[in-house]
Design a protein around this motif. Sequence first.
Motif, PDB file in Angstrom:
ATOM      1  N   GLU A 193       0.444  10.959  10.050  1.00 45.11           N
ATOM      2  CA  GLU A 193       1.617  10.681   9.215  1.00 45.11           C
ATOM      3  C   GLU A 193       0.989  10.538   7.696  1.00 45.11           C
ATOM      4  N   VAL A 194       1.511  11.150   6.931  1.00 46.08           N
ATOM      5  CA  VAL A 194       1.098  10.871   5.491  1.00 46.08           C
ATOM      6  C   VAL A 194       1.957   9.642   4.739  1.00 46.08           C
ATOM      7  N   GLU A 195       1.366   8.344   4.342  1.00 47.01           N
ATOM      8  CA  GLU A 195       2.351   7.568   4.137  1.00 47.01           C
ATOM      9  C   GLU A 195       2.506   7.316   2.627  1.00 47.01           C
ATOM     10  N   ASP A 196       1.433   7.201   1.717  1.00 47.16           N
ATOM     11  CA  ASP A 196       1.554   6.972   0.350  1.00 47.16           C
ATOM     12  C   ASP A 196       0.551   7.361  -0.524  1.00 47.16           C
ATOM     13  N   VAL A 197       0.718   7.581  -1.604  1.00 48.25           N
ATOM     14  CA  VAL A 197      -0.356   7.763  -2.796  1.00 48.25           C
ATOM     15  C   VAL A 197      -0.408   6.678  -3.984  1.00 48.25           C
ATOM     16  N   LYS A 198      -1.512   5.639  -3.707  1.00 52.22           N
ATOM     17  CA  LYS A 198      -1.340   4.780  -4.728  1.00 52.22           C
ATOM     18  C   LYS A 198      -2.578   4.663  -5.515  1.00 52.22           C
ATOM     19  N   ASP A 199      -2.437   3.960  -6.823  1.00 52.87           N
ATOM     20  CA  ASP A 199      -3.621   3.789  -7.680  1.00 52.87           C
ATOM     21  C   ASP A 199      -4.019   2.268  -7.424  1.00 52.87           C
ATOM     22  N   ILE A 200      -5.278   2.219  -7.050  1.00 52.46           N
ATOM     23  CA  ILE A 200      -5.733   0.821  -6.385  1.00 52.46           C
ATOM     24  C   ILE A 200      -6.955   0.529  -7.429  1.00 52.46           C
ATOM     25  N   PRO A 201      -6.912  -0.883  -7.876  1.00 52.78           N
ATOM     26  CA  PRO A 201      -8.017  -1.439  -8.483  1.00 52.78           C
ATOM     27  C   PRO A 201      -9.270  -1.227  -7.497  1.00 52.78           C
ATOM     28  N   LEU A 202     -10.430  -0.791  -8.014  1.00 47.26           N
ATOM     29  CA  LEU A 202     -11.804  -0.837  -7.216  1.00 47.26           C
ATOM     30  C   LEU A 202     -12.004  -2.174  -6.951  1.00 47.26           C
ATOM     31  N   ASP A 203     -11.595  -3.269  -7.588  1.00 48.01           N
ATOM     32  CA  ASP A 203     -12.239  -4.607  -7.540  1.00 48.01           C
ATOM     33  C   ASP A 203     -11.441  -5.210  -6.236  1.00 48.01           C
ATOM     34  N   ASP A 204     -10.412  -4.658  -5.899  1.00 46.05           N
ATOM     35  CA  ASP A 204      -9.492  -5.047  -4.639  1.00 46.05           C
ATOM     36  C   ASP A 204      -9.594  -4.473  -3.370  1.00 46.05           C
ATOM     37  N   LEU A 205     -11.070  -3.688  -3.397  1.00 47.38           N
ATOM     38  CA  LEU A 205     -11.397  -3.009  -2.122  1.00 47.38           C
ATOM     39  C   LEU A 205     -12.812  -3.950  -1.714  1.00 47.38           C
ATOM     40  N   GLU A 206     -12.601  -4.338  -0.458  1.00 47.63           N
ATOM     41  CA  GLU A 206     -13.594  -5.420  -0.130  1.00 47.63           C
ATOM     42  C   GLU A 206     -14.442  -4.465   0.834  1.00 47.63           C
ATOM     43  N   GLN A 207     -15.772  -4.374   0.264  1.00 53.26           N
ATOM     44  CA  GLN A 207     -16.924  -3.646   1.102  1.00 53.26           C
ATOM     45  C   GLN A 207     -17.128  -3.957   2.538  1.00 53.26           C
ATOM     46  N   ALA A 208     -17.058  -3.037   3.335  1.00 53.39           N
ATOM     47  CA  ALA A 208     -17.027  -2.887   4.565  1.00 53.39           C
ATOM     48  C   ALA A 208     -18.424  -3.208   5.477  1.00 53.39           C
ATOM     49  N   HIS A 209     -18.906  -4.816   5.416  1.00 58.29           N
ATOM     50  CA  HIS A 209     -20.379  -4.838   5.791  1.00 58.29           C
ATOM     51  C   HIS A 209     -20.758  -4.468   7.080  1.00 58.29           C
ATOM     52  N   MET A 210     -19.783  -4.366   7.832  1.00 58.12           N
ATOM     53  CA  MET A 210     -20.106  -4.017   9.498  1.00 58.12           C
ATOM     54  C   MET A 210     -20.301  -2.329   9.381  1.00 58.12           C
ATOM     55  N   ASN A 211     -21.000  -2.083  10.558  1.00 60.74           N
ATOM     56  CA  ASN A 211     -21.132  -0.459  10.789  1.00 60.74           C
ATOM     57  C   ASN A 211     -19.801   0.007  11.269  1.00 60.74           C
TER      58      ASN A 211
END
Length: 410
Positions: A193-211
Motif C-alpha cells: 500500500e502507498v501511504e504518504d509523500v512527505k518532506d522530511i528533515p534529513l536531521d530527523d533520520l536516525e542512521q541505521a547502525h545495524m546491518n
Amino acid sequence: YKPIDTSKEESRILTLSVDGSAYALLVESAEDMGHIERENYESVEKNNDMIAGFYKQQNRICQVIDTEAVCHSIALQSYTPIEVEEMNSLEETMKEHSSSNTTMERFLFFRLGEESFALPLYLTREIIFVPDNFTPLSETKEEVIGIITLRDELITTLSLPKVFGYSETLTEPQQRLLIVFHEGKSLALLVDEVEDVKDIPLDDLEQAHMNQKGSKIEALYKTQSSITSVIDSFYIRDMILQYHIQDEKENNFTKNEKEGEEMVEVVVFGIDKEEYALDIENVQEIIKYCEVTPIPEAPQFVEGMINLRGAVIPIISLPDRLGFTKNVTEESKILVSIIEDEKVGLFVDEVKEILSVENRFISRSKSEDSLFSEILNLENGKRVILKLRNSNIIDSQTLDKIRTEEEALV
C-alpha cells in the motif's frame, strides 16, 4: 563466553532503558530487528537465570534475555550515570545551529505487511496499478514476479514484500507498483500500500547502525506513533541495474529523453468514480485524512483547517468544489499544495498513482480561467483524466478571507 572483540566491525552496542536508567549491552553482532509473533514465543519460569524465554524461528531457537534482570545485576552505585551539563549544552547548541540550516528531502512512504517503509521520491518515476497478468520468467529468484510492458518498455517486476521476508499475495486492491529508475533503466516494485509523500528533515533520520535486512535499510524515521525504515537508495539502484532488461531497441522512455520529448509527471486521484490529476510539482505532501476544525462563514467547499506540524492550513474539499458528494473512507487523503504562496490541503477520495505522460497524449485548454488546464487521453481513449489548474482551485479573495478567519481562531 570469550570477551567480545570490539575491534571487529560486526560488534555492536545495544542501548536500552530500564526503570528510567540508560544501559548499553555490548554484543558480537546484531543480526536483525523485528516484531515477535506471540505464538512462537515461550516464556520460562522466573529464577536466578537471565533468560526470559525462547523464540522459535524457522531454522533455530533464540534465547530471549531478561534485560531487567541483566541490568539490575550490574546496577552498582559506581555505574549510576551522571549528567554532564557542558556536553548537554553543547549538544543543544549544535541542534539549534543545525535546525536553522535543515535540509529537507521528499520521501514516498509505503507499507510492506504491517511495517512502514520509505524511499527517496526522486527514485520513483511513477506509481501504477497492479496489472492482471505478468509474463513469467523461468529460473529466476523467488521475489521476481515477472515482466510487464509499460509504453512498449519491458520492465522486470519484483515483490518487495518477499525481498524483505514478508508474505505476499497479488489480490489486495490497495497494492501498487512503484516504477523506480536509475541511469535510464527501470524496475517495478510491488508494495502492499502507498501511504504518504512527505518532506522530511534529513536531521530527523536516525542512521541505521545495524546491518538490518542485509544492508537494505539506510536509516530510521521515528515519530511518536511509528517507526519507518528508509531503504538504502544505493540498494535500489543496484537492483535496478541487476534486473534491467536489455532490449534490442531502446525503450520509449529512454528514447523520449534523448530526443528531448517532454514528459509530464502527475499525481492521479479519484473523486466519486472520476479520475483527476495535479502536476506533481504542485503537490508537496500526501497525508492521511484527519479531523478538521471548521472555519466560520467559509464557502461550502472549504471544509476547515488542520494543524500540520505547527502550521495551520485550510482544507478544500475537491468533491464539493467539483460538484460531487464528499465521502470519507480509509482511502481518503489530503494533498498538501501551494496556492498563492499559501499551503492548502486538498481533500480527495483516494490517491491512485503517479504517472509520467508524454506530451502527445495531452490536450491543453486555451483558457487561463478554466479550472482544468489539460486533458490526459490514455489507453487509446479508454481512460480520460482531467488535470486541474492549481491556481484556479480557489480565488485570491476567498483565500484572503480564510486567512483572516484563521488568524482570528488561532
